[in-house]
Design a protein around this motif. Structure first.
Motif, mmCIF file in Angstrom:
data_model
loop_
_atom_site.group_PDB
_atom_site.id
_atom_site.type_symbol
_atom_site.label_atom_id
_atom_site.label_comp_id
_atom_site.label_asym_id
_atom_site.label_seq_id
_atom_site.Cartn_x
_atom_site.Cartn_y
_atom_site.Cartn_z
ATOM 1 N N ALA A 29 0.812 -1.230 0.000
ATOM 2 C CA ALA A 29 0.000 0.000 0.000
ATOM 3 C C ALA A 29 0.837 1.267 0.000
ATOM 4 C CB ALA A 29 -0.940 0.005 1.206
ATOM 5 N N GLY A 30 2.133 1.170 0.322
ATOM 6 C CA GLY A 30 2.995 2.352 0.287
ATOM 7 C C GLY A 30 3.493 2.808 1.646
ATOM 8 N N LYS A 31 3.476 1.934 2.634
ATOM 9 C CA LYS A 31 3.863 2.313 3.998
ATOM 10 C C LYS A 31 5.340 2.716 4.068
ATOM 11 C CE LYS A 31 2.515 -1.754 5.342
ATOM 12 N NZ LYS A 31 1.934 -2.191 4.046
ATOM 13 N N THR A 32 6.208 1.901 3.513
ATOM 14 C CA THR A 32 7.640 2.220 3.516
ATOM 15 C C THR A 32 7.906 3.507 2.766
ATOM 16 O OG1 THR A 32 8.236 -0.132 3.644
ATOM 17 C CG2 THR A 32 9.929 1.377 2.850
ATOM 18 N N THR A 33 7.201 3.706 1.669
ATOM 19 C CA THR A 33 7.360 4.921 0.868
ATOM 20 C C THR A 33 6.960 6.151 1.658
ATOM 21 O OG1 THR A 33 6.954 3.700 -1.180
ATOM 22 C CG2 THR A 33 6.653 6.083 -1.254
ATOM 23 N N MET A 34 5.844 6.087 2.392
ATOM 24 C CA MET A 34 5.389 7.240 3.169
ATOM 25 C C MET A 34 6.393 7.584 4.267
ATOM 26 S SD MET A 34 1.876 7.930 5.372
ATOM 27 C CE MET A 34 1.024 8.825 4.046
ATOM 28 N N VAL A 35 6.829 6.587 5.020
ATOM 29 C CA VAL A 35 7.789 6.857 6.097
ATOM 30 C C VAL A 35 9.061 7.472 5.528
ATOM 31 C CG1 VAL A 35 9.234 5.815 7.883
ATOM 32 C CG2 VAL A 35 6.860 5.071 7.612
ATOM 33 N N SER A 45 14.692 0.909 7.614
ATOM 34 C CA SER A 45 13.798 0.040 6.865
ATOM 35 C C SER A 45 14.292 -1.390 6.945
ATOM 36 C CB SER A 45 13.720 0.477 5.396
ATOM 37 O OG SER A 45 12.881 -0.378 4.657
ATOM 38 N N THR A 46 13.361 -2.310 7.073
ATOM 39 C CA THR A 46 13.729 -3.732 7.115
ATOM 40 C C THR A 46 13.203 -4.435 5.872
ATOM 41 O OG1 THR A 46 11.743 -4.233 8.417
ATOM 42 C CG2 THR A 46 13.771 -3.795 9.634
ATOM 43 N N GLU A 47 13.314 -3.763 4.733
ATOM 44 C CA GLU A 47 12.879 -4.379 3.483
ATOM 45 C C GLU A 47 13.878 -5.444 3.029
ATOM 46 O OE1 GLU A 47 9.729 -2.119 0.988
ATOM 47 O OE2 GLU A 47 11.740 -1.611 0.360
ATOM 48 N N GLU A 48 13.327 -6.532 2.533
ATOM 49 C CA GLU A 48 14.126 -7.609 1.976
ATOM 50 C C GLU A 48 13.598 -7.954 0.595
ATOM 51 O OE1 GLU A 48 16.765 -8.793 3.255
ATOM 52 O OE2 GLU A 48 16.673 -8.038 5.324
ATOM 53 N N LEU A 49 14.474 -8.497 -0.227
ATOM 54 C CA LEU A 49 14.058 -8.922 -1.554
ATOM 55 C C LEU A 49 13.055 -10.070 -1.450
ATOM 56 C CD1 LEU A 49 17.437 -8.916 -3.524
ATOM 57 C CD2 LEU A 49 15.472 -7.394 -3.902
ATOM 58 N N MET A 50 12.013 -9.995 -2.257
ATOM 59 C CA MET A 50 11.052 -11.088 -2.315
ATOM 60 C C MET A 50 11.658 -12.216 -3.138
ATOM 61 S SD MET A 50 7.496 -8.989 -2.852
ATOM 62 C CE MET A 50 6.521 -10.503 -2.831
ATOM 63 N N THR A 51 11.490 -13.430 -2.656
ATOM 64 C CA THR A 51 12.080 -14.584 -3.328
ATOM 65 C C THR A 51 11.000 -15.596 -3.666
ATOM 66 O OG1 THR A 51 12.457 -15.829 -1.282
ATOM 67 C CG2 THR A 51 14.168 -14.248 -1.943
ATOM 68 N N ALA A 72 9.844 -6.503 9.151
ATOM 69 C CA ALA A 72 9.749 -6.185 10.580
ATOM 70 C C ALA A 72 9.025 -4.862 10.768
ATOM 71 C CB ALA A 72 11.132 -6.155 11.214
ATOM 72 N N LEU A 73 9.699 -3.754 10.460
ATOM 73 C CA LEU A 73 9.074 -2.448 10.615
ATOM 74 C C LEU A 73 9.862 -1.421 9.829
ATOM 75 C CD1 LEU A 73 10.958 -0.539 12.736
ATOM 76 C CD2 LEU A 73 10.091 -2.207 14.351
ATOM 77 N N ASP A 74 9.238 -0.260 9.637
ATOM 78 C CA ASP A 74 9.925 0.921 9.134
ATOM 79 C C ASP A 74 9.893 1.948 10.257
ATOM 80 O OD1 ASP A 74 10.240 0.010 6.372
ATOM 81 O OD2 ASP A 74 8.071 0.258 6.234
ATOM 82 N N PHE A 75 10.925 2.786 10.338
ATOM 83 C CA PHE A 75 10.970 3.789 11.398
ATOM 84 C C PHE A 75 11.484 5.104 10.850
ATOM 85 C CE2 PHE A 75 13.413 6.109 14.630
ATOM 86 C CZ PHE A 75 12.414 6.337 15.564
ATOM 87 N N GLY A 76 10.817 6.192 11.226
ATOM 88 C CA GLY A 76 11.263 7.516 10.833
ATOM 89 C C GLY A 76 10.827 8.536 11.862
ATOM 90 N N ARG A 77 11.240 9.782 11.658
ATOM 91 C CA ARG A 77 10.908 10.853 12.597
ATOM 92 C C ARG A 77 10.661 12.143 11.836
ATOM 93 N NH1 ARG A 77 15.757 12.747 16.007
ATOM 94 N NH2 ARG A 77 15.993 14.178 14.253
ATOM 95 N N THR A 91 4.135 -0.687 9.720
ATOM 96 C CA THR A 91 3.916 -2.105 9.982
ATOM 97 C C THR A 91 4.196 -2.945 8.733
ATOM 98 O OG1 THR A 91 1.592 -2.037 9.320
ATOM 99 C CG2 THR A 91 2.083 -1.553 11.629
ATOM 100 N N PRO A 92 4.571 -4.197 8.915
ATOM 101 C CA PRO A 92 4.644 -5.109 7.761
ATOM 102 C C PRO A 92 3.239 -5.434 7.281
ATOM 103 C CG PRO A 92 5.042 -6.318 9.795
ATOM 104 C CD PRO A 92 4.955 -4.866 10.172
#
Length: 203
Positions: A29-35, A45-51, A72-77, A91-92
């Protein structure tokens, strides 16, 4: 002895109040992008390649080009005023990581639920999660390229969202758009706080 003048006094530094915000939504949905778009620090960011191991587990219908996923999660401030700094936890989105949501949501004042109109059904779980726990949330419709246009009423009816819950349209790639969504959430969450009890006149 000459008393110091008021000009000699230094202003007390303002210590901003930390506020925890959750950015949730379905897979892709774009959660990592927004953060990442709004964070004033390099986001964690805890992004991993999809396999191939995720084949048949993660539903990528509508997001076939997605190559990475948060595990796991994304974190920003982001500081939204001299008095308030927001700590963002993304959230994942995959169902197998939902067990982490309770811990991530602990202590949060509210949630931005990102919605992808190409995959509206992926939003139900996030909305249900925060409704059940009575955590204030707003719905932010992420305007992806090539996605269908819907009105606010159509989104509200499709997702069975209560009339009082704010819905807005945003572009999670754009800092100002993401920032406005966060400010809207903070204002909504503050409006949901219980009124302070008045001191007894007999006290």
């Amino acid at each position: 002895m000459v008393s110091p003048s008021s000009d000699d006094n230094t202003a007390t530094p303002v210590v901003p109040t930390p506020v925890k915000i959750i950015v949730a939504g379905g897979f892709g949905a774009g959660k990592t992008t927004m953060v990442g778009s709004v964070s004033e620090i390099p986001p964690l960011s805890t992004e991993e390649l999809m396999t191939a191991a995720s084949d048949g587990i993660d539903d990528i219908t509508g997001v076939e080009s997605k190559k990475t996923t948060t595990v796991a999660l994304d974190f920003g401030r982001i500081t939204i005023s001299p008095h308030t700094v927001l700590y963002l936890f993304g959230t994942p989105g995959q169902e197998r990581f939902w067990y982490m949501w309770d811990e991530l949501a602990r202590g949060a004042i509210g949630t931005v639920v990102l919605v992808d109109t190409r995959r509206l059904d992926s939003s139900f779980s996030a909305i249900d999660f925060f409704e059940r726990r009575r955590i204030p949330f707003i719905v932010a419709v992420n305007c992806f390229d090539g996605s269908d246009d819907y009105t606010e009423d159509e989104i509200r009816n499709a997702l069975a969202i209560s009339p009082g819950v704010p819905i807005l349209f945003c572009d999670a790639r754009q800092r100002e758009s993401s920032k406005l969504a966060l400010i809207r959430l903070v204002r909504y969450a503050m409006s949901r706080l219980p009124e302070p009890e008045m001191a007894s006149s007999n006290a």
